[in-house]
Design a protein around this motif. Sequence first.
Motif, PDB file in Angstrom:
ATOM      1  N   ASP A 137     -33.318   7.858   8.151  1.00 17.03           N
ATOM      2  CA  ASP A 137     -33.792   8.071   6.789  1.00 17.03           C
ATOM      3  C   ASP A 137     -33.486   9.525   6.430  1.00 17.03           C
ATOM      4  O   ASP A 137     -34.153  10.437   6.906  1.00 17.03           O
ATOM      5  CB  ASP A 137     -35.315   7.799   6.768  1.00 17.03           C
ATOM      6  N   LYS A 139     -33.380  12.902   4.412  1.00 23.92           N
ATOM      7  CA  LYS A 139     -34.265  13.537   3.414  1.00 23.92           C
ATOM      8  C   LYS A 139     -33.451  14.539   2.601  1.00 23.92           C
ATOM      9  O   LYS A 139     -32.701  15.330   3.160  1.00 23.92           O
ATOM     10  CB  LYS A 139     -35.391  14.283   4.125  1.00 23.92           C
ATOM     11  N   TRP A 140     -33.615  14.485   1.304  1.00 28.35           N
ATOM     12  CA  TRP A 140     -32.901  15.423   0.445  1.00 28.35           C
ATOM     13  C   TRP A 140     -33.907  16.224  -0.371  1.00 28.35           C
ATOM     14  O   TRP A 140     -34.901  15.677  -0.834  1.00 28.35           O
ATOM     15  CB  TRP A 140     -31.964  14.661  -0.501  1.00 28.35           C
ATOM     16  N   SER A 158     -32.990  14.198  -7.114  1.00 27.52           N
ATOM     17  CA  SER A 158     -32.229  14.609  -5.926  1.00 27.52           C
ATOM     18  C   SER A 158     -30.763  14.263  -6.119  1.00 27.52           C
ATOM     19  O   SER A 158     -30.422  13.277  -6.780  1.00 27.52           O
ATOM     20  CB  SER A 158     -32.767  13.942  -4.657  1.00 27.52           C
TER      21      SER A 158
END
Lengths: 405, 92
Positions: A137, A139-140, A158
């Motif tokens: 997963d 993350k940004w 994002s």
Amino acid sequence: MTSEKTPTYELPSPEETFVEIECCSRTKTGETACGDDFRSVRIADEGRHIAVLSDGLGSGIKASLLSNMTTTMALEFVRRNMEIVQSAEIIMDTLPVCEYRKISYATFTVFDLLPGGLTRVVEMDNPPFIHLRNGHDLKWPADILFSERWPDRKLAISKFRMVQGDRLIAFSDGVTQAGLGSDACKFGWRREGALAYIQKLVDADPLISARELSERVVAEACTKNPQHRCIDDISCLVIYLRKPRRLRLLTGPPFNQEDDRDFAETVLNFDGHTIICGGTTANLVARELGRSISTDLKLIKYCGGLPPPSKLPGVDLVTEGILTLTECVRRLESGEYRDAPLPVSNIITFLLESDVIEFIVGTKVNEAHQDPRLPVDLEIRRNIIKKMSGILEDKYRKKVMIQYF
Amino acid sequence: MGNGSKLKVEICLGTTCFILGASELQDLAQYLEPELLDRVDIIGRTCLGFCKDRKFDGAPFVRLDESIVIERATVARVTEKIKAMLKEKDAE
């Protein structure tokens, strides 16, 4: 007469990426309308895809209205590259105010995929989206924007780049809050629970389609609730960037008999699945390729009044033509294909699990079908295929081409 | 073949035959008496092509032992013909 053999447009090369977008929704038990709404568009000339999922406040018709208005507006504003805070303000200004709660409200998640994998996600109050790459997963960092006029609403934006094999997943809180208050998950399934389930599914089947993944997530969310009921509207949107899955469907003998060989050879060396709809067509291919057809009469009881499917080595499925295709069109149009007769559900499964569908249509008229004893609504093959390809493009977001022989 | 001595019964399941009655003929096995059923091999076929041949009168078509074509076939007509052919075979 020369047969028209030019595809309507160039097929994507095998390296090209197909963007599969699917959303599965279930309506809250007892309600007639789903309060979640999903909408997507493929803008071919820009190479762009936009998908929106919205969850309207409350449930039933009122929620449905809110979420429908939200997805419609959001999709249009994003498509026109409007400034996002202004867009969100217009949406909030426009939504009708709930008479009890005195607020107007619908959450949304917008996925905006540009050519080359550049992706922008705009979120307002839905559970945070998942960007899955190789099971992780990602993350940004998100920019958080506020509206001056609606200070309690914040937008998270994002931007990142996606590559082939990546998936984007968004859901309504019907997923994350599934099972809320139960002994097994006191705080609901939560994003972590859904993520772990998704990772498990992808690990078991790394090529799982967006369609199947979204359906499985929603089904699993339901099992968390007491008596497996939907205590809220439950939706899961999945976008999967994948190598296109191809399907070639042959139907009808060629207009000129001298083209039989070329026609039959279209099932050879094809990187994808092949289906033949039509007994005469199947016989022709079998003859040209020196193979034989077998039909299992035991399957009749599953065929709901249609001729049973047959087997031909090298071809994934053989069915009767006009009647079966007509029923396929009817089912695809209504969306009620889960209990379809065997040959129909076989065809529909292949169609829906494919991204690029090529129809190879022989245009020879079957004289026997002109027998006055036959019902008048026995459709002309070309019309059925034209109708089917329109539905597959518009309703099921498939890339379709038709080649006539 | 394994079924060498059995009478081959091919039921055309092409669109035309199917609409005009083969949808019932495909259940032929259910209508045959057990002793007849033991002596036949019932096979479904994609269009046998007789519907496009003006020589024949009309669908649905059933073919027995790859030679005898029954036109406008019904369960009764096919059963009758099977009986007659088996009788001939027995007499041989």
